[in-house]
Design a protein around this motif. Structure first.
Motif, PDB file in Angstrom:
ATOM      1  N   ILE A 174      20.342  -2.015  -1.650  1.00  0.00           N
ATOM      2  CA  ILE A 174      18.832  -2.379  -1.074  1.00  0.00           C
ATOM      3  C   ILE A 174      18.799  -3.957  -0.520  1.00  0.00           C
ATOM      4  O   ILE A 174      18.990  -4.883  -1.233  1.00  0.00           O
ATOM      5  CB  ILE A 174      17.963  -2.234  -2.291  1.00  0.00           C
ATOM      6  CG1 ILE A 174      17.970  -0.828  -2.853  1.00  0.00           C
ATOM      7  CG2 ILE A 174      16.410  -2.374  -1.720  1.00  0.00           C
ATOM      8  CD1 ILE A 174      17.234  -0.473  -4.139  1.00  0.00           C
ATOM      9  N   ILE A 175      18.180  -3.868   0.621  1.00  0.00           N
ATOM     10  CA  ILE A 175      17.879  -5.438   1.348  1.00  0.00           C
ATOM     11  C   ILE A 175      16.980  -5.722   1.408  1.00  0.00           C
ATOM     12  O   ILE A 175      16.083  -5.012   2.210  1.00  0.00           O
ATOM     13  CB  ILE A 175      19.057  -5.248   2.438  1.00  0.00           C
ATOM     14  CG1 ILE A 175      20.482  -4.744   2.351  1.00  0.00           C
ATOM     15  CG2 ILE A 175      18.775  -6.707   3.428  1.00  0.00           C
ATOM     16  CD1 ILE A 175      21.219  -5.092   3.753  1.00  0.00           C
ATOM     17  N   GLY A 176      16.255  -6.628   0.716  1.00  0.00           N
ATOM     18  CA  GLY A 176      14.740  -7.017   0.595  1.00  0.00           C
ATOM     19  C   GLY A 176      14.507  -6.232  -0.682  1.00  0.00           C
ATOM     20  O   GLY A 176      14.321  -4.989  -0.787  1.00  0.00           O
TER      21      GLY A 176
ATOM     22  N   SER B 295      13.923   1.620   7.418  1.00  0.00           N
ATOM     23  CA  SER B 295      12.344   2.133   7.585  1.00  0.00           C
ATOM     24  C   SER B 295      11.600   0.831   7.402  1.00  0.00           C
ATOM     25  O   SER B 295      10.445   0.830   7.147  1.00  0.00           O
ATOM     26  CB  SER B 295      12.045   2.935   6.230  1.00  0.00           C
ATOM     27  OG  SER B 295      12.359   2.368   5.131  1.00  0.00           O
ATOM     28  N   ALA B 296      12.366  -0.459   7.833  1.00  0.00           N
ATOM     29  CA  ALA B 296      11.755  -1.513   7.842  1.00  0.00           C
ATOM     30  C   ALA B 296      11.063  -1.873   9.111  1.00  0.00           C
ATOM     31  O   ALA B 296       9.777  -1.416   9.366  1.00  0.00           O
ATOM     32  CB  ALA B 296      12.587  -2.930   7.514  1.00  0.00           C
ATOM     33  N   ARG B 297      11.672  -2.334  10.174  1.00  0.00           N
ATOM     34  CA  ARG B 297      11.177  -2.498  11.465  1.00  0.00           C
ATOM     35  C   ARG B 297      12.330  -2.508  12.352  1.00  0.00           C
ATOM     36  O   ARG B 297      13.465  -2.804  12.087  1.00  0.00           O
ATOM     37  CB  ARG B 297      10.718  -3.776  11.751  1.00  0.00           C
ATOM     38  CG  ARG B 297       9.300  -4.163  10.888  1.00  0.00           C
ATOM     39  CD  ARG B 297       8.103  -3.594  12.009  1.00  0.00           C
ATOM     40  NE  ARG B 297       6.841  -3.515  11.494  1.00  0.00           N
ATOM     41  CZ  ARG B 297       6.253  -2.665  10.685  1.00  0.00           C
ATOM     42  NH1 ARG B 297       6.957  -1.786  10.052  1.00  0.00           N
ATOM     43  NH2 ARG B 297       5.054  -3.168  10.113  1.00  0.00           N
TER      44      ARG B 297
ATOM     45  N   CYS C 204       0.853  -1.159   0.130  1.00  0.00           N
ATOM     46  CA  CYS C 204      -0.205  -0.023  -0.115  1.00  0.00           C
ATOM     47  C   CYS C 204       0.769   1.331  -0.030  1.00  0.00           C
ATOM     48  O   CYS C 204       0.470   2.275  -0.537  1.00  0.00           O
ATOM     49  CB  CYS C 204      -0.951   0.004   1.161  1.00  0.00           C
ATOM     50  SG  CYS C 204      -0.229  -0.136   2.801  1.00  0.00           S
ATOM     51  N   SER C 205       1.788   1.173   0.678  1.00  0.00           N
ATOM     52  CA  SER C 205       2.969   2.567   0.631  1.00  0.00           C
ATOM     53  C   SER C 205       4.058   2.379   0.122  1.00  0.00           C
ATOM     54  O   SER C 205       4.963   2.995   0.658  1.00  0.00           O
ATOM     55  CB  SER C 205       2.843   3.053   2.175  1.00  0.00           C
ATOM     56  OG  SER C 205       3.380   1.959   2.834  1.00  0.00           O
ATOM     57  N   LYS C 206       4.232   1.343  -0.955  1.00  0.00           N
ATOM     58  CA  LYS C 206       5.497   1.166  -1.381  1.00  0.00           C
ATOM     59  C   LYS C 206       6.083   2.545  -2.083  1.00  0.00           C
ATOM     60  O   LYS C 206       7.297   2.817  -1.769  1.00  0.00           O
ATOM     61  CB  LYS C 206       5.451  -0.147  -2.457  1.00  0.00           C
ATOM     62  CG  LYS C 206       4.650   0.354  -3.836  1.00  0.00           C
ATOM     63  CD  LYS C 206       4.751  -0.983  -4.594  1.00  0.00           C
ATOM     64  CE  LYS C 206       3.914  -0.351  -5.965  1.00  0.00           C
ATOM     65  NZ  LYS C 206       4.153  -1.593  -6.897  1.00  0.00           N
TER      66      LYS C 206
ATOM     67  N   VAL D 207      13.187  -5.307   4.438  1.00  0.00           N
ATOM     68  CA  VAL D 207      12.825  -6.716   4.719  1.00  0.00           C
ATOM     69  C   VAL D 207      11.798  -6.579   6.015  1.00  0.00           C
ATOM     70  O   VAL D 207      11.597  -5.741   6.633  1.00  0.00           O
ATOM     71  CB  VAL D 207      13.955  -7.415   5.437  1.00  0.00           C
ATOM     72  CG1 VAL D 207      15.107  -7.575   4.297  1.00  0.00           C
ATOM     73  CG2 VAL D 207      14.626  -6.856   6.644  1.00  0.00           C
ATOM     74  N   PRO D 208      10.838  -7.800   6.116  1.00  0.00           N
ATOM     75  CA  PRO D 208      10.015  -8.078   7.017  1.00  0.00           C
ATOM     76  C   PRO D 208      10.719  -8.452   8.431  1.00  0.00           C
ATOM     77  O   PRO D 208      12.007  -9.009   8.152  1.00  0.00           O
ATOM     78  CB  PRO D 208       9.154  -9.277   6.802  1.00  0.00           C
ATOM     79  CG  PRO D 208       9.949  -9.780   5.651  1.00  0.00           C
ATOM     80  CD  PRO D 208      10.931  -9.177   5.087  1.00  0.00           C
ATOM     81  N   LEU D 209      10.211  -8.123   9.482  1.00  0.00           N
ATOM     82  CA  LEU D 209      10.618  -8.640  10.737  1.00  0.00           C
ATOM     83  C   LEU D 209      10.496 -10.178  10.890  1.00  0.00           C
ATOM     84  O   LEU D 209       9.381 -10.665  11.157  1.00  0.00           O
ATOM     85  CB  LEU D 209      10.144  -7.823  11.813  1.00  0.00           C
ATOM     86  CG  LEU D 209      10.826  -8.484  13.349  1.00  0.00           C
ATOM     87  CD1 LEU D 209      12.415  -8.213  13.314  1.00  0.00           C
ATOM     88  CD2 LEU D 209      10.207  -7.693  14.416  1.00  0.00           C
TER      89      LEU D 209
HETATM   90  N1  LIG Z   1       8.415   2.722   8.160  1.00  0.00           N
HETATM   91  C1  LIG Z   1       7.186   2.473   7.618  1.00  0.00           C
HETATM   92  O1  LIG Z   1       6.226   3.040   7.816  1.00  0.00           O
HETATM   93  C2  LIG Z   1       6.958   1.294   6.786  1.00  0.00           C
HETATM   94  C3  LIG Z   1       7.531   0.008   7.202  1.00  0.00           C
HETATM   95  N2  LIG Z   1       7.364  -1.142   6.251  1.00  0.00           N
HETATM   96  C4  LIG Z   1       8.137  -2.345   6.603  1.00  0.00           C
HETATM   97  O2  LIG Z   1       8.684  -2.733   5.236  1.00  0.00           O
HETATM   98  C5  LIG Z   1       8.790  -3.857   5.098  1.00  0.00           C
HETATM   99  C6  LIG Z   1       9.242  -4.532   3.817  1.00  0.00           C
HETATM  100  O3  LIG Z   1       7.775  -4.043   2.845  1.00  0.00           O
HETATM  101  P1  LIG Z   1       7.479  -4.718   1.558  1.00  0.00           P
HETATM  102  O4  LIG Z   1       8.780  -4.307   0.540  1.00  0.00           O
HETATM  103  O5  LIG Z   1       6.423  -4.001   0.975  1.00  0.00           O
HETATM  104  O6  LIG Z   1       7.324  -6.210   1.804  1.00  0.00           O
HETATM  105  P2  LIG Z   1       7.483  -7.489   0.725  1.00  0.00           P
HETATM  106  O7  LIG Z   1       6.865  -8.421   1.427  1.00  0.00           O
HETATM  107  O8  LIG Z   1       6.898  -6.910  -0.684  1.00  0.00           O
HETATM  108  O9  LIG Z   1       8.924  -7.587   0.388  1.00  0.00           O
HETATM  109  C7  LIG Z   1       9.932  -7.969   1.513  1.00  0.00           C
HETATM  110  C8  LIG Z   1      11.217  -8.566   0.775  1.00  0.00           C
HETATM  111  O10 LIG Z   1      12.011  -8.956   1.969  1.00  0.00           O
HETATM  112  C9  LIG Z   1      12.551 -10.472   1.472  1.00  0.00           C
HETATM  113  N3  LIG Z   1      13.368 -10.752   2.363  1.00  0.00           N
HETATM  114  C10 LIG Z   1      12.974 -11.669   3.621  1.00  0.00           C
HETATM  115  N4  LIG Z   1      13.985 -11.820   4.407  1.00  0.00           N
HETATM  116  C11 LIG Z   1      15.075 -11.303   3.760  1.00  0.00           C
HETATM  117  C12 LIG Z   1      16.475 -11.467   4.238  1.00  0.00           C
HETATM  118  N5  LIG Z   1      16.929 -12.044   5.167  1.00  0.00           N
HETATM  119  N6  LIG Z   1      17.559 -10.632   3.345  1.00  0.00           N
HETATM  120  C13 LIG Z   1      16.939  -9.941   2.543  1.00  0.00           C
HETATM  121  N7  LIG Z   1      15.644  -9.712   2.105  1.00  0.00           N
HETATM  122  C14 LIG Z   1      14.808 -10.700   2.608  1.00  0.00           C
HETATM  123  C15 LIG Z   1      11.547 -10.886   0.928  1.00  0.00           C
HETATM  124  O11 LIG Z   1      11.979 -11.938   0.005  1.00  0.00           O
HETATM  125  C16 LIG Z   1      10.614  -9.983   0.276  1.00  0.00           C
HETATM  126  O12 LIG Z   1      10.975 -10.017  -1.233  1.00  0.00           O
HETATM  127  C17 LIG Z   1       7.372  -4.604   5.734  1.00  0.00           C
HETATM  128  O13 LIG Z   1       7.412  -5.874   6.243  1.00  0.00           O
HETATM  129  C18 LIG Z   1       7.285  -3.511   6.829  1.00  0.00           C
HETATM  130  O14 LIG Z   1       7.872  -4.076   8.182  1.00  0.00           O
HETATM  131  C19 LIG Z   1       6.015  -1.187   5.385  1.00  0.00           C
HETATM  132  C20 LIG Z   1       5.662  -0.035   5.291  1.00  0.00           C
HETATM  133  C21 LIG Z   1       5.789   1.336   6.011  1.00  0.00           C
END
Ligand SMILES: NC(=O)C1=CN([C@@H]2O[C@H](COP(=O)(O)OP(=O)(O)OC[C@H]3O[C@@H](n4cnc5c(N)ncnc54)[C@H](O)[C@@H]3O)[C@@H](O)[C@H]2O)C=CC1
Ligand SMILES: O=C(O)C(=O)[C@H](O)COP(=O)(O)O
Length: 372
Positions: free
Chosen positions: A135-137, A226-228, A106-108, A187-189
């Motif tokens: 970029i990690i993730g 800005s992940a977790r 939603c907020s990519k 990355v997700p947590l």
């Molecule tokens: N600060 C904020 O306001 C926001 C933070 N987030 C955080 O950003 C995270 C990522 O969001 P999206 O890209 O949309 O999620 P996504 O699920 O589309 O992508 C996450 C990517 O991380 C990869 N990944 C998982 N474990 C990994 C590892 N050990 N090393 C490298 N890559 C790994 C996955 O394969 C996946 O491709 C969310 O899970 C959320 O925690 C999301 C939105 C807003």
């Protein structure tokens, strides 16, 4: 579903009443909709046991698990208007036959634009010179960020062990960390697998950035999280900054919503978990869980965020042509100042308190996403 539809919802969900009302949900059945808005951290087991709602709508601050739902027998749908899902025990919901939906992607653009703003605020010369962005993730946010980087003529070094290699998924973790001018985490947590624990990951991200991985980064490489919060070991980060003087940007914190001044004081930029807080990002989050609920109820969505969005004049093409306008597009240093203004207490316990951190987020003046 019961005769009327009762919804307990985090009051920080954008445009709750526009999406969830008699007209948008009760269109076929004539059911009435009752929304009970509650601060996310106040949604607890007692409330859900007393109210027995049909639907629970949350954001990232409500932990959804057995402790929250054991005394509730009514919830049939949980929607989280967030990308992250680490606050939700999805196995437990599946075991209870409760439908779950989050707002993937939603907020990519909002988060990718936050990262660009951080880098270009710290190093405005990067508009004009070759830059290597690590970029990690490389999911929704990481790959969107890579598109912006390519558009600026930057090189991308990306690491995502769960995706096939590609033009952006092109490096080892060590290479990303050691050869980039700036590294951004998307990355997700996740936690380590314990025995046969199906919830753990083969590539856990908790403390992925620690003393060992920080040591791989040259001192002048920017780090952005800005992940977790727990993806970075904050004690190791503080030691690293003391040693190297690294420029670090944090939007998320290991012990959020409390943040110690001993950490903030060492950061180049600190913001209160608002990277995704644009009007578009938040409305899209609501839209996605609304659409998922409509599917669950077997009705056709009757509301669209396009009806709710004012005109947007923030054009990426304009910013690229006039980099000096960056702070008019997003004045990140204002968010940084707001967080620092909330530091209180006496040394050595100076900190931003949880209610102040949450208050900044609740009252945040939502930015606009830049349009391409
Ligand atoms: N600060 C904020 O306001 C926001 C933070 N987030 C955080 O950003 C995270 C990522 O969001 P999206 O890209 O949309 O999620 P996504 O699920 O589309 O992508 C996450 C990517 O991380 C990869 N990944 C998982 N474990 C990994 C590892 N050990 N090393 C490298 N890559 C790994 C996955 O394969 C996946 O491709 C969310 O899970 C959320 O925690 C999301 C939105 C807003
Ligand atoms: O979508 C996510 O994941 C996020 O981190 C959210 O943007 C955070 O916002 P809240 O859910 O805590 O309001």
């Amino acid at each position: 579903m019961a005769k009327g539809i009762t919804i307990v919802a985090d009051s920080n969900i954008a445009s709750l009443n526009d999406f969830f009302n008699d007209a948008t949900l009760g269109q076929l059945s004539g059911q009435t909709v009752k929304i009970i808005p509650v601060a996310g951290r106040d949604i607890d087991a007692k409330l859900l046991s007393e109210v027995q709602p049909d639907i629970l709508l949350i954001r990232s601050v409500t932990q959804v698990n057995e402790a929250l739902l054991a005394e509730n027998h009514s919830v049939q749908f949980v929607g989280s208007a967030t990308i992250g899902t680490d606050h939700v025990d999805q196995d437990y919901l599946a075991m209870r036959n409760i439908t779950f939906a989050n707002a993937a992607g939603c907020s990519k653009h909002s988060v990718a634009q936050y990262v660009l703003t951080a880098i270009l605020t710290i190093r405005p010369n990067y508009w004009q010179q070759p830059v290597t962005l690590g970029i990690i993730g490389l999911g929704n946010i990481g790959s969107t960020l890579a598109q912006y980087a390519n558009d600026l003529g930057w090189q991308v070094l990306g690491y995502d062990p769960l995706l096939p290699s590609s033009t952006i998924n092109n490096a080892s973790l060590e290479k990303v960390l050691s050869q980039s001018n700036a590294v951004s985490l998307h990355v997700p947590l996740t936690s380590e697998k314990v025995d046969s624990d199906a919830k753990g990951s083969d590539y856990p991200t908790r403390h992925l950035i620690n003393a060992e991985t920080l040591a791989m980064m040259p001192a002048d490489t920017i780090l952005i999280n800005s992940a977790r919060g727990p993806v970075v070991n904050e004690n190791d980060l503080k030691n690293d900054i003391a040693l190297t003087g690294r420029q670090v940007v944090l939007d998320v914190f290991e012990h959020e919503p409390t943040v110690a001044d001993s950490l903030i004081a060492k950061l180049k930029i600190a913001t209160p978990h608002i990277a995704g807080y644009t009007l578009e990002g938040k409305l899209r989050g609501t839209q996605i869980i609304y659409d998922a609920l409509c599917e669950k109820l077997g009705i056709i969505p009757a509301q669209s965020m396009s009806n709710l969005l004012p005109l947007n004049l923030f054009l990426w093409s304009e910013l690229k042509a006039h980099p000096d306008r960056l702070s008019k597009f997003y004045d990140m240093m204002q968010d940084n100042a707001s967080l620092r203004s909330k530091i209180s207490g006496e040394n050595p316990d100076k900190q931003v308190n949880g209610p102040d951190f949450d208050g900044l987020r609740r009252d945040y003046h939502l930015r606009r996403e830049w349009q391409s």
